[in-house]
Design a protein around this motif. Structure first.
Motif, short mmCIF file in Angstrom:
data_model
loop_
_atom_site.label_atom_id
_atom_site.label_comp_id
_atom_site.label_asym_id
_atom_site.label_seq_id
_atom_site.Cartn_x
_atom_site.Cartn_y
_atom_site.Cartn_z
N LYS A 43 0.83 -1.20 0.00
CA LYS A 43 0.00 0.00 0.00
C LYS A 43 0.88 1.26 0.00
O LYS A 43 2.04 1.22 0.42
N THR A 44 0.33 2.35 -0.44
CA THR A 44 1.06 3.61 -0.50
C THR A 44 1.84 3.87 0.78
O THR A 44 1.27 3.80 1.87
N GLY A 45 3.11 4.17 0.62
CA GLY A 45 3.93 4.50 1.76
C GLY A 45 4.67 3.32 2.35
O GLY A 45 5.62 3.50 3.11
N GLN A 46 4.26 2.12 2.01
CA GLN A 46 4.93 0.95 2.58
C GLN A 46 6.33 0.77 1.97
O GLN A 46 6.58 1.13 0.83
N ARG A 47 7.19 0.19 2.76
CA ARG A 47 8.56 -0.04 2.35
C ARG A 47 8.70 -1.45 1.80
O ARG A 47 8.25 -2.40 2.43
N ILE A 48 9.28 -1.58 0.62
CA ILE A 48 9.49 -2.92 0.04
C ILE A 48 10.73 -3.55 0.67
O ILE A 48 10.71 -4.71 1.06
N HIS A 49 11.79 -2.79 0.71
CA HIS A 49 12.98 -3.25 1.43
C HIS A 49 13.72 -2.03 1.95
O HIS A 49 13.52 -0.92 1.46
N THR A 50 14.56 -2.25 2.94
CA THR A 50 15.29 -1.13 3.53
C THR A 50 16.79 -1.36 3.37
O THR A 50 17.23 -2.47 3.06
N ILE A 51 17.54 -0.31 3.61
CA ILE A 51 18.98 -0.38 3.47
C ILE A 51 19.57 -1.30 4.53
O ILE A 51 19.25 -1.18 5.71
N GLY A 52 20.42 -2.21 4.09
CA GLY A 52 21.08 -3.09 5.03
C GLY A 52 20.36 -4.41 5.25
O GLY A 52 20.95 -5.36 5.75
N GLN A 53 19.10 -4.43 4.86
CA GLN A 53 18.33 -5.66 5.04
C GLN A 53 18.90 -6.78 4.16
O GLN A 53 19.26 -6.54 3.01
N PRO A 54 19.00 -8.01 4.69
CA PRO A 54 19.54 -9.12 3.90
C PRO A 54 18.78 -9.31 2.59
O PRO A 54 17.55 -9.27 2.57
N PHE A 55 19.56 -9.52 1.56
CA PHE A 55 18.98 -9.66 0.22
C PHE A 55 18.71 -11.11 -0.10
O PHE A 55 19.55 -11.97 0.15
N ASP A 56 17.54 -11.39 -0.64
CA ASP A 56 17.37 -12.71 -1.22
C ASP A 56 16.38 -12.72 -2.38
O ASP A 56 16.28 -13.71 -3.06
#
Lengths: 264, 264
Positions: A43-56
């Motif tokens: 939804k509007t404003g939600q974060r998909i991923h953040t900096i530093g978060q483990p990538f997969d």
DNA sequence: CGTCTGCTTGATCAGGGTCAACTCAGGTGG
DNA sequence: CCACCTGAGTTGACCCTGATCAAGCAGACG
């Protein structure tokens, strides 16, 4: 909306649909109904991923608008891109296995999840998919190179003009009108993206409006003279002093009062 | 110089050496002496590839210094990067199958050729290699994102300072001195890279010299105070007006005459 | 020894950042 | 339903950073 099917109350897309989204010529050999990728809604404003978060996982935008941002050491946001339908998110996480940027939904979004491990494994079987991966990453790189060129060389007016043109082209290729559209981002975000302040963006839009290049009403932009927007460049036409790299503009460039426009 | 062996009068490297160059943890399973990649030498000023030229091979820098440039519609060069040992060239050509930038040798160079077709085929066999490819492309992307952030948000001084720091770090990890080194590029090229004029670059270096942050003698740079260089930022310390993203610099910041420096 | 290119430094100026005031649209709560 | 508040956007005034223009110098090279 068109791509994807319900299954256990969720949306899924097959490989073909993913390739179509990315404009990859997909051999129909891979229209495998067993190979499904899950959708997720934000939804509007939600974060998909953040900096530093483990990538997969990588994401493909199926619908909606987003922004990706860098956050500097003082907490200031720097907008890197405005992904929309067909764009891929998260590529920057591959290298360090941690996302190096943050992605935020500017509108309600529908994204397709591409687990990276799964994707590379599939790439070894379906060569089109592998090519797709390399192609998309390369395209992203070229795009950023163009961005660097723009930030390094163009005036504020030229940046805003090209931003509008690029947006219009994206909307066109998404099937929307390229002549009248809504900005999904604030002036502040545009400014951050273009390396300008929100005031400069606002003023520039107003100036374009007065000259008749565009019409502006809040977030609604009408493109009136896309040709002029495309050829707009830095105001002091940087008349090749010293060594003309390509001897061209030797004539006096008798553009009378065109301090804003600069004919090619 | 250390990597590579003679064979038919030419230099070749095996997969292991290539991986080492790129700092990829290579399983020794791939120390295959039959898998050899050819080297090519370029002399100062020579062009590795030009814009629009059909793409079919990537390059890895084994030794030497280069620049990659974009050329805008008026023939002006825009420097995109200064590749050196361990960097990969040509990735921007994958997408359109034509190089979108130009690479020029700033010194005599030794490059390793990686035929793209061959490389992707190999990648399917040696997973480390595939990971290497994705990793390198992702790293390049992250680097360009940082560049965009820098161009969009930092002052001239900060850009030059970070440029010097980044160079020093590169030299360090290549085994050279990070405290004293030679610039391989002109002020003009640095300026183009940083979105500044050569005069501004020159003046900024002089200013750093006077303050004692560095020593400058033509192309020879001595780093005196790398910490100060790292923390240098925009001069008007953009004192968080409005919403302090991270409430911090509330105290008077009693840096006496530090109009150039800005303590963290 | 003249020329050319790279570099430095100075003087000037303007593009765009900063600060501030005001308007407008949308959301909230009495 | 309206008063209020908040955040986005617009516009103006001012000024600073960095571009522009110009002059002079040093090293490289034919």
């Amino acid at each position: 909306m068109e791509a994807g099917r319900q299954r256990q109350g969720r949306l899924w897309s097959n490989l073909k649909e993913v390739c179509d989204l990315l404009h990859i010529p997909a051999a129909n050999s891979i229209a495998n109904e067993e190979l499904l990728f899950q959708h997720v809604q934000f939804k509007t404003g939600q974060r998909i991923h953040t900096i530093g978060q483990p990538f997969d996982t990588l994401y493909i935008v199926n619908s909606g608008f987003l922004k990706t941002v860098l956050i500097d050491e003082y907490g200031n946001e720097q907008v890197l891109s405005f992904p929309m339908k067909g764009d891929m998110l998260g590529v920057d996480g591959i290298h360090t296995r941690h996302y190096s940027s943050e992605a935020v939904a500017l509108s309600d979004c529908d994204l397709i999840l591409l687990p990276f491990k799964k994707l590379t494994a599939l790439g070894r079987i379906h060569l089109e998919l592998e090519n797709m991966m390399y192609g998309v990453m390369s395209r992203e790189l070229v795009r950023e190179q163009a961005m660097i060129g723009m930030l390094g060389a163009l005036s504020a007016e030229a940046r805003v003009a090209r931003f509008l043109v690029a947006l219009a082209e994206r909307f066109a290729q998404m099937g929307y009108s390229s002549k009248l559209f809504n900005l999904r981002m604030t002036r502040h975000e545009i400014g951050s993206y273009l390396g300008l302040t929100l005031e400069t963006v606002s003023r520039t839009l107003s100036a374009f409006n007065e000259i008749g290049l565009i019409s502006v009403d809040q977030r609604t932009i009408g493109i009136k003279d896309s040709e002029a927007l495309k050829t707009l460049r830095r105001l002091p036409p940087s008349r090749t002093r010293g060594k003309p790299a390509t001897g061209k503009s030797k004539g006096g460039d008798t553009v009378p009062s065109g301090q804003l426009l600069a004919a090619l």
